[in-house]
Design an enzyme around this catalytic site. Structure first.
Site, mmCIF file in Angstrom:
data_model
loop_
_atom_site.group_PDB
_atom_site.id
_atom_site.type_symbol
_atom_site.label_atom_id
_atom_site.label_comp_id
_atom_site.label_asym_id
_atom_site.label_seq_id
_atom_site.Cartn_x
_atom_site.Cartn_y
_atom_site.Cartn_z
ATOM 1 N N ARG A 101 0.808 -1.225 0.000
ATOM 2 C CA ARG A 101 0.000 0.000 0.000
ATOM 3 C C ARG A 101 0.838 1.270 0.000
ATOM 4 O O ARG A 101 0.643 2.167 -0.826
ATOM 5 C CB ARG A 101 -0.913 0.031 1.247
ATOM 6 C CG ARG A 101 -2.146 -0.800 1.151
ATOM 7 C CD ARG A 101 -2.501 -1.380 2.507
ATOM 8 N NE ARG A 101 -1.512 -2.397 2.831
ATOM 9 C CZ ARG A 101 -1.640 -3.676 2.473
ATOM 10 N NH1 ARG A 101 -2.734 -4.073 1.914
ATOM 11 N NH2 ARG A 101 -0.683 -4.552 2.701
ATOM 12 N N THR A 102 1.784 1.374 0.929
ATOM 13 C CA THR A 102 2.497 2.643 1.110
ATOM 14 C C THR A 102 3.337 2.970 -0.126
ATOM 15 O O THR A 102 3.346 4.106 -0.601
ATOM 16 C CB THR A 102 3.388 2.552 2.371
ATOM 17 O OG1 THR A 102 2.589 2.049 3.440
ATOM 18 C CG2 THR A 102 3.953 3.906 2.754
ATOM 19 N N LYS A 109 25.705 -5.469 -1.111
ATOM 20 C CA LYS A 109 27.173 -5.583 -1.205
ATOM 21 C C LYS A 109 27.861 -4.852 -0.052
ATOM 22 O O LYS A 109 29.076 -4.671 -0.068
ATOM 23 C CB LYS A 109 27.653 -5.015 -2.543
ATOM 24 C CG LYS A 109 27.053 -5.714 -3.753
ATOM 25 C CD LYS A 109 27.482 -5.012 -5.039
ATOM 26 C CE LYS A 109 26.655 -5.500 -6.215
ATOM 27 N NZ LYS A 109 26.774 -4.641 -7.383
ATOM 28 N N ARG A 145 11.334 3.894 3.769
ATOM 29 C CA ARG A 145 10.871 2.890 4.740
ATOM 30 C C ARG A 145 12.079 2.058 5.120
ATOM 31 O O ARG A 145 12.834 1.600 4.253
ATOM 32 C CB ARG A 145 9.784 1.996 4.149
ATOM 33 C CG ARG A 145 9.492 0.804 5.043
ATOM 34 C CD ARG A 145 8.277 0.041 4.634
ATOM 35 N NE ARG A 145 7.058 0.749 4.980
ATOM 36 C CZ ARG A 145 5.842 0.195 4.944
ATOM 37 N NH1 ARG A 145 5.692 -1.055 4.581
ATOM 38 N NH2 ARG A 145 4.780 0.900 5.255
ATOM 39 N N HIS A 186 4.791 5.641 11.691
ATOM 40 C CA HIS A 186 4.335 5.528 10.296
ATOM 41 C C HIS A 186 3.386 6.720 10.094
ATOM 42 O O HIS A 186 2.166 6.564 10.075
ATOM 43 C CB HIS A 186 3.631 4.189 10.117
ATOM 44 C CG HIS A 186 3.317 3.813 8.696
ATOM 45 N ND1 HIS A 186 3.460 4.681 7.632
ATOM 46 C CD2 HIS A 186 2.874 2.643 8.164
ATOM 47 C CE1 HIS A 186 3.107 4.060 6.520
ATOM 48 N NE2 HIS A 186 2.753 2.820 6.819
HETATM 49 N N1 CP Z 1 -0.297 -0.073 5.883
HETATM 50 C C1 CP Z 1 0.922 -0.315 5.365
HETATM 51 O O1 CP Z 1 1.934 0.279 5.721
HETATM 52 O O2 CP Z 1 0.892 -1.305 4.393
HETATM 53 P P1 CP Z 1 2.167 -1.754 3.548
HETATM 54 O O3 CP Z 1 3.114 -2.433 4.504
HETATM 55 O O4 CP Z 1 1.622 -2.692 2.486
HETATM 56 O O5 CP Z 1 2.797 -0.524 2.948
#
Ligand code: CP
Length: 309
Positions: free
Chosen positions: A59-60, A87, A109, A137
């Site tokens: 999603r993100t 590496k 991320r 998040h």
């Molecule tokens: N909600 C969320 O962060 O989903 P993903 O891990 O798929 O990005």
């Protein structure tokens, strides 16, 4: 035109209530844009954004990429599994090499809590935290609170929101607690005692171990996944036992004699924390959360870039 108080979006903790409201107002505008036949605006046409995903995401990652493309930014994508990180290159070297290609903004991320905060001390580009380990998040909490605001059609102030499940390993829980508290909601966490951080009440939230009492108290329930990949030891006997005590199903909701709004950040483990007869019901806003994620991320990118509509 109002501006955010921060150069980076590292976490909700650093934001003011006015920042949250500015992001929501801007997201309202972009939501209207992405429902037009032509869903793009040229706001970020001179901006290049790198999406650096050192951890898995559906999603993100897709939502950020779509948001950037709707704003006409140039976009490059990076995933650590196919990069020279394998590496032995350091995080800072990797990011500095990306920035040498004239990149203006980084979406990152990473599995290490604080990775975006570390980068912010060493690089000039704007940084958006797309999830740092078990820490924060922020864009998930922004889209969650935006979705509550949209569904319940009123101020978040005074609403009762319970966050259920693996609070201990959840960056979504912490960011939601910060956002909801700043907006004046009452917040409760519910789950097995082993999955609730000690002293969590110091954040101004209530704690309840009984799921039925928690659901009877709330207007909105945000159900979280059990994050087995982050658990170093066993926190409960089995997933079957977790479902028996904390799984949210239709029978449990019917016993409340009231309807509550159901949320989940995804990915869902159906039959563990949530049953399909709840996840796919009219009281669930799970896909609205995903839809709103694009407009909310457009707003965050746009405001951080300091652009004007
Ligand atoms: N909600 C969320 O962060 O989903 P993903 O891990 O798929 O990005």
């Amino acid at each position: 035109m109002s501006q955010l108080t921060q150069k980076h979006l590292l976490g909700i903790k650093e934001l003011q209530k006015s920042d949250l409201n500015l992001i929501f107002e801007t997201a309202d505008y972009f939501k209207e844009v992405i429902n037009r036949p032509i869903k793009k605006v040229p706001s970020l046409r001179d901006i290049t954004i790198a999406n650096l995903f050192f951890e898995n995401s559906t999603r993100t990652r897709l939502s950020f990429e779509l948001a950037e493309k709707r704003l006409t930014a140039d976009v490059i994508n990076f995933s650590s599994s196919s990069s020279s990180v394998k590496k032995g290159e350091t995080l800072l070297d990797t990011v500095n090499n990306v920035l040498a290609m004239k990149v203006d903004m980084i979406v990152i991320r990473h599995s290490s809590p604080g990775a975006p905060h570390f980068l912010s001390k060493h690089i000039k580009a704007n940084i958006i935290n797309a999830g740092d380990g078990t820490h924060e998040h922020p864009t998930q909490a922004l889209l969650d609170t935006f979705s509550i605001r949209q569904r319940l059609g009123k101020d978040i102030k005074g609403l009762r929101v319970v966050i259920v499940g693996d609070i201990l390993h959840s960056r979504v829980a912490l960011s939601n607690i910060y956002a909801l508290k700043k907006l004046g909601a009452e917040v409760m966490v519910c789950g097995p005692n082993t999955l609730i951080p000690r002293h969590i009440e110091e954040l101004g939230v209530k704690k309840e171990l009984d799921i039925k009492k928690a659901l009877a108290w709330c207007d909105v329930a945000n159900i979280l996944r059990i994050q087995l990949e982050r658990q170093q030891k066993k926190y409960f006997p089995s997933l079957r036992e977790y479902y028996l005590y904390y799984g949210v199903n239709r029978k449990l909701l019917d016993s409340l004699n009231k309807e509550i709004t159901i949320m989940h950040p995804g990915p869902i483990n159906r039959g563990v924390e949530l049953d399909s007869d709840v996840a796919d019901s009219g009281h669930s806003i799970i896909l609205e959360q995903v839809e709103n994620g694009v407009a909310v991320r457009m707003a965050a990118l746009y405001l951080l870039a300091g652009a004007t509509i």
